[in-house]
Design an enzyme around this catalytic site. Structure first.
Site, PDB file in Angstrom:
ATOM      1  CG  ASP A  91      -2.182   0.839   0.991  1.00 56.75           C
ATOM      2  OD1 ASP A  91      -2.701   0.824  -0.146  1.00 56.75           O
ATOM      3  OD2 ASP A  91      -2.634   1.507   1.933  1.00 56.75           O
ATOM      4  CB  CYS A 197      -8.615   3.939  -4.950  1.00 60.95           C
ATOM      5  SG  CYS A 197      -7.492   3.574  -3.584  1.00 60.95           S
ATOM      6  CE1 TYR A 201      -7.168   0.896   1.778  1.00 59.59           C
ATOM      7  CE2 TYR A 201      -7.832   0.807  -0.527  1.00 59.59           C
ATOM      8  CZ  TYR A 201      -7.006   0.395   0.494  1.00 59.59           C
ATOM      9  OH  TYR A 201      -6.020  -0.532   0.258  1.00 59.59           O
ATOM     10  CE1 TYR A 228      -7.169   4.652   4.024  1.00 56.36           C
ATOM     11  CE2 TYR A 228      -6.494   2.946   5.576  1.00 56.36           C
ATOM     12  CZ  TYR A 228      -6.202   3.803   4.522  1.00 56.36           C
ATOM     13  OH  TYR A 228      -4.929   3.806   3.974  1.00 56.36           O
ATOM     14  CD  GLU A 270      -8.153  -0.259  -4.721  1.00 52.17           C
ATOM     15  OE1 GLU A 270      -7.843  -1.188  -3.939  1.00 52.17           O
ATOM     16  OE2 GLU A 270      -7.695   0.883  -4.609  1.00 52.17           O
TER      17      GLU A 270
END
Length: 599
Positions: A91, A197, A201, A228, A270
């Site tokens: 990541d 993305c 998240y 997040y 993803e």
């Protein structure tokens, strides 16, 4: 299915309006002319925002990410620390590319407000990197340097940076972009590749945060979840979407299609990213992950009406009867099955529907215990015997009324060909049946009066001729229904008998793992007896009856997170077993696909 089109308490006229919204009938040389099928995927919220429309359109991809083995273990707190470290390393590589893509987008934007917004988003990505660095400091080793970039991460970063550099199909090469507007398009395309993305998240963060117990202070990944799910990250995700919407305003339809393709490609990358994370621990999802076809037999059972379909099949048969009765008034040859006049079917269906609705509600009330009781399968079975008697009496009234006489088999098949099924249903069954290594058995058990309607619907929608259909059958004479039905499945008791018979007919060389998917009280016995019972839809009577008899309804993903935690702690030696009194609720077939099949 709730027999006799009991899927709505509204009058029969409302039912016909709903059916006609899916099937329009025209008086032509053919008895019935049904238009081309529209795609269920087209049912998208009427929200004007581009980003919102794309998020809903590609919901399946978000569900596949949610149910991936990695995210399930992360949410449950059972993820091995070494796996999390490798994920953080990947990541971190991704976030560096993300920050660079923002930088390139800022250079392309010709609006000061847009430049400022992109700059703020880039700072947010750099803040995420700081969080990753804090993990590294806690561990005392630099996992980012120790772990090379894997292929899934590389695919996404190369795609993202290529897009941000203007290397997009149908776009001029970066060196020939002469006008500010042409450069702005690159910024829009780049946001199209980055927005999913951010939204994904933000979605995962909120889903995980909702499962954190207030007393749970020792969740090893609480810091990640809090980041997040935080207001600041949620705001950043929304800001990214706002920016995409703003930059997309002047674009043409063709250019918007490019953004949609980029958005979808980013979502697929993803998914690959999450599924590429190497796990060294067993997981309970996808269900087929630990499936060994030489030892296990996967048995998938499903209801049909309103589980797989948008409209109850009895409503469609009713409409066919009414419309074709109008044609038979004009010309009814001698010797042909005598039908009632065109005015009679509508009135008769209305009376049958009203009587069914009233008596059904009374029957449900009569079988409910005054207070909630502890779950006991035999007690529930005995109660539903009364509902079974009611269903059979209602079906007898339909036969006696004569409304099903004279329906043409070809009309029924044309209706089946145009039947709209629940979004994701066909894709799920296709994946199951096409994967020969699973060696899965798929059975559809339905109250539907006409099995030909089911077979045609599945065959025309996805070539699903291999499904085993257990339903009632019209009796025909020279392709016209006689009004009689060969009864096989009329009630909850018939359904559970068919379910039991199918399992008993299986050979003893492998262990059965049964999954039943249904939506109504008629499915309740099968749902609770299967190793895994999954409820789709929002049938209030199912929940009323189930709850009073001690059945628990647990949302699927939270239920799996709890199961995964118990499994990792060794508190669940047998993961799945029938008659536990626990049913899992799914909001769509995408959830079911994610849980059972995964990627």
């Amino acid at each position: 299915m709730r027999s006799l089109f009991y899927y709505s308490p509204s009058p029969i006229t409302t039912l016909f309006q709903l059916v006609r919204s899916h099937l329009r009938f025209c008086s032509t040389t053919n008895p019935m002319v049904i238009p081309q099928k529209s795609s269920p995927a087209a049912v998208i919220p009427t929200e004007d925002r581009l980003a919102t429309r794309l998020w809903f359109k590609f919901r399946r991809e978000s569900m596949l990410s949610l149910y991936s083995p990695f995210t399930l273990c992360l949410a449950s707190g059972s993820l091995k620390i070494d796996t999390f470290r490798r994920y953080i390393a990947q990541d971190a590589h991704f976030l560096k590319a993300f920050a660079r893509a923002y930088e390139l987008s800022e250079d392309c934007a010709d609006d000061d407000d847009a430049k400022l917004a992109i700059s703020a988003l880039r700072k947010g990505a750099l803040e995420e990197l700081k969080m990753h660095n804090s993990f590294v400091q806690e561990w005392g080793s630099d996992c980012v340097k120790e772990c090379p970039v894997n292929s899934a991460t590389l695919k996404y970063t190369e795609f993202l940076l290529a897009t941000a550099s203007g290397k997009v199909e149908g776009l001029k090469s970066p060196g020939t972009l002469a006008t500010p507007f042409e450069k702005t398009k690159i910024a829009a395309y780049t946001l199209g590749a980055m927005t999913p993305c951010m939204r994904l998240y933000a979605f995962l963060g909120k889903e995980f945060q909702a499962l954190l117990e207030s007393s749970e202070h020792d969740h090893p990944y609480k810091k990640w979840i809090e980041n997040y799910s935080s207001e600041s990250f949620q705001a950043s995700a929304l800001q990214t979407e706002d920016l995409l919407d703003k930059l997309s305003v002047p674009l043409t339809g063709e250019e918007l299609n490019i953004i949609e393709k980029l958005y979808h490609q980013a979502m697929k990358l993803e998914i690959e990213f999450f599924y590429s994370q190497p796990l060294t621990q067993p997981t309970i999802a996808p269900l087929t992950k630990e499936h060994a076809s030489e030892q296990d037999r996967l048995m998938i059972f499903s209801d049909f009406d309103l589980t797989c379909t948008v409209v109850d099949s009895s409503a469609i048969l009713a409409e066919i009867a009414i419309v074709t009765a109008q044609k038979s008034d004009q010309n009814q040859p001698a010797g042909q099955i005598i039908r009632m006049s065109s005015a009679e079917p509508r009135n008769t269906w209305g009376q049958l529907s009203t009587q069914y609705t009233e008596e059904y509600e009374h029957c449900i009330e009569s079988i409910l215990p005054s207070e909630k009781v502890e779950f006991n399968y035999e007690t529930l079975h005995k109660a539903l015997e009364q509902l079974s008697d009611f269903e059979k009496r209602a079906n007898s009234r339909v036969i006696v009324s004569g409304v099903l006489k004279g329906l043409n088999l070809e009309d029924i098949k044309r209706a089946g060909e145009r039947m709209i099924l629940q979004d994701g249903c066909i894709n799920f069954f296709q994946k199951i049946t096409q994967n020969k290594s699973l060696n899965a058995n798929v059975h559809v058990i339905s109250y539907c009066w006409c099995g030909d309607l089911i077979r045609t619907a599945f065959s025309s929608a996805g070539g699903l001729d291999a499904l085993n259909i257990h339903a009632n059958e019209f009796s025909f004479a020279e392709s016209l229904s006689t009004g009689e039905i060969v009864w096989k499945v009329q009630s909850p008791i018939d359904k559970i008998q068919a379910f039991d018979d199918i399992l008993q007919d299986c050979s003893n060389d492998r262990k059965n793992l049964s999954v039943y998917i249904g939506d109504s009280v008629g499915d309740l016995l099968c749902l609770v007896k299967a190793d895994i019972g999954i409820v789709v839809g929002s049938c209030s009577s199912l929940r009323r009856v189930g709850s009073q008899y001690g059945v628990s309804f647990v949302p699927l993903f939270p239920g799996l997170v709890k199961k995964q935690k118990e499994f990792a702690e060794g508190r669940s030696p047998r993961i799945w077993k029938g008659q536990s009194g626990i049913l899992y609720t799914a909001s769509s077939w995408d959830d079911i696909h994610g849980f059972i099949l995964g990627l």
